[in-house]
Design a protein around this motif. Sequence first.
Motif, PDB file in Angstrom:
ATOM      1  N   ASP A  98     -12.694 -15.591 -40.743  1.00 22.76           N
ATOM      2  CA  ASP A  98     -13.424 -16.792 -40.336  1.00 22.76           C
ATOM      3  C   ASP A  98     -14.824 -16.442 -39.840  1.00 22.76           C
ATOM      4  O   ASP A  98     -15.421 -17.165 -39.060  1.00 22.76           O
ATOM      5  N   THR A  99     -15.343 -15.309 -40.343  1.00 22.87           N
ATOM      6  CA  THR A  99     -16.727 -14.949 -40.026  1.00 22.87           C
ATOM      7  C   THR A  99     -17.660 -15.619 -41.033  1.00 22.87           C
ATOM      8  O   THR A  99     -17.231 -16.087 -42.091  1.00 22.87           O
ATOM      9  N   ALA A 100     -18.949 -15.633 -40.725  1.00 19.81           N
ATOM     10  CA  ALA A 100     -19.927 -16.197 -41.646  1.00 19.81           C
ATOM     11  C   ALA A 100     -19.912 -15.439 -42.974  1.00 19.81           C
ATOM     12  O   ALA A 100     -20.030 -16.039 -44.054  1.00 19.81           O
TER      13      ALA A 100
ATOM     14  N   HIS B  87     -12.752 -28.685 -33.605  1.00 26.07           N
ATOM     15  CA  HIS B  87     -13.265 -27.817 -34.659  1.00 26.07           C
ATOM     16  C   HIS B  87     -14.490 -27.056 -34.148  1.00 26.07           C
ATOM     17  O   HIS B  87     -15.169 -27.505 -33.216  1.00 26.07           O
ATOM     18  N   PRO B  88     -14.815 -25.929 -34.767  1.00 27.09           N
ATOM     19  CA  PRO B  88     -16.024 -25.208 -34.345  1.00 27.09           C
ATOM     20  C   PRO B  88     -17.293 -25.957 -34.724  1.00 27.09           C
ATOM     21  O   PRO B  88     -17.401 -26.467 -35.844  1.00 27.09           O
ATOM     22  N   ALA B  89     -18.221 -26.049 -33.779  1.00 28.90           N
ATOM     23  CA  ALA B  89     -19.568 -26.527 -34.100  1.00 28.90           C
ATOM     24  C   ALA B  89     -20.314 -25.317 -34.631  1.00 28.90           C
ATOM     25  O   ALA B  89     -20.817 -24.496 -33.869  1.00 28.90           O
ATOM     26  N   THR B  90     -20.354 -25.166 -35.952  1.00 30.24           N
ATOM     27  CA  THR B  90     -20.712 -23.891 -36.580  1.00 30.24           C
ATOM     28  C   THR B  90     -22.157 -23.449 -36.356  1.00 30.24           C
ATOM     29  O   THR B  90     -22.510 -22.319 -36.694  1.00 30.24           O
TER      30      THR B  90
ATOM     31  N   ASP C   6     -12.967 -22.842 -40.951  1.00 30.05           N
ATOM     32  CA  ASP C   6     -14.402 -22.681 -40.763  1.00 30.05           C
ATOM     33  C   ASP C   6     -14.667 -21.421 -39.959  1.00 30.05           C
ATOM     34  O   ASP C   6     -13.747 -20.811 -39.403  1.00 30.05           O
ATOM     35  N   GLU C   7     -15.926 -21.039 -39.882  1.00 36.98           N
ATOM     36  CA  GLU C   7     -16.292 -19.910 -39.043  1.00 36.98           C
ATOM     37  C   GLU C   7     -15.833 -20.172 -37.607  1.00 36.98           C
ATOM     38  O   GLU C   7     -16.124 -21.208 -37.030  1.00 36.98           O
ATOM     39  N   ALA C   8     -15.063 -19.237 -37.035  1.00 36.88           N
ATOM     40  CA  ALA C   8     -14.481 -19.318 -35.682  1.00 36.88           C
ATOM     41  C   ALA C   8     -13.280 -20.244 -35.601  1.00 36.88           C
ATOM     42  O   ALA C   8     -12.731 -20.449 -34.515  1.00 36.88           O
ATOM     43  N   GLY C   9     -12.829 -20.786 -36.728  1.00 31.61           N
ATOM     44  CA  GLY C   9     -11.664 -21.675 -36.704  1.00 31.61           C
ATOM     45  C   GLY C   9     -10.396 -20.975 -36.235  1.00 31.61           C
ATOM     46  O   GLY C   9      -9.602 -21.529 -35.471  1.00 31.61           O
TER      47      GLY C   9
END
Length: 409
Positions: free
Chosen positions: A74-76, A214-217, A250-253
Amino acid sequence: MSIIKRTIAVITGTRAEYGLLKNLLHEIKNDPELQLQIIATSMHLSPEFGFTYQLIEKDSFYIDAKIEMLLSSDTAIGVAKSVGVGILGFADAFERLKPDIIVVLGDRFEILAAVQTAMIMKIPVAHIHGGELTQGAIDDSIRHAIAKMSHLHFTAAEVYRKRVIQLGESPDRVFNYGAPGVERIKKIKLLSKKDLEKVLDFQFGNPAFLVTYHPATLLLDKIKDELSYLFSALDAFPQAHIIFTKSNADEAGRLINQQIDLYAEKNSDRIKTYTSMGDLDYLSTLQNCDVVIGNSSSGIIEAPTLHKPTVNIGHRQDGRLLADSIIQSGATVDEIQKAIQKALSNEFKQVVENTVSPYDSGKTAEMIKNKIKNVDLKKLLQKKFFDAISDSLEKVAMVDEIRSEMTSS
């Protein structure tokens, strides 16, 4: 003489998105002049997220292609690589299925992969839910990019229609048909609280909270702290029974889901978590809870239709059109706690009861299906930039010229 059917491929990557598309899928499937293709990808095919492609098959839909693309990261970097893998898979699927047009919804990275591929392969794209803003997430840029690569646009509100046109899309290709999720709520028969409690093996408390975070990406630096603040605010309501639906891929999910699991373990007598609830159970929970809490679009779009208050936390949904039933909250413990107290108050309950959703336009799925069915596909691929600024400048110049002539005379 056999009818040559128009082939429409609908792409879905998440449990929530599939629920929003379900009415449209039925509309296309039941039209004798259309051929439905379903392409399932991303989270649908992941055991970590519940193998939710099985929900599609359970609803008697045939999946024409399954595209594996989701890396276990879940990294960029992981998300970016997933997009690349997705492009490879979509290219093969489109070549085999040869759809006349594809239909996508929303703003996720797997949809970006599909639309990029369709653009290169000269396949028309119909996009649902364009023109919206979520300024705390990369979804915002993805959504606008998808809009620019699409050929038909179905927005959820008039302000979003105008924004898609502002992006340079021709007004005669942009239609405000409302949100599919709102129509879905009106058509589905939801479970009573008693039946839902039996299905979930969970007793709704007084109050009952439905929480989705959810993550605010674009704002990930304080994600652990913000989750801690949310949990502390929920602790201020020890009588509340809480259902958490977990974050997307998502990233950080995954980090968010790990923290949710730890919190739920400490409060197992009153908290239950779900990776995927399914359409019916989720909407029934939405109907039977007392407050929707978190930063999900469901609290913005679907909750007002069921007359449920939403505590919308942080900046993830910044820019969206908000109904009167939505309380904007900062991310601190005190702010969240006060927002929940307000949502539970008798005074605010009256506001919620009188709320009218800004996303309701009636027969959304039928209107989308009919437009896709009847549009001239041969002309659709050729797009002309609609220059509203140029038109405005020309009008200003004409007015100035008229004024000048009047002054000189």
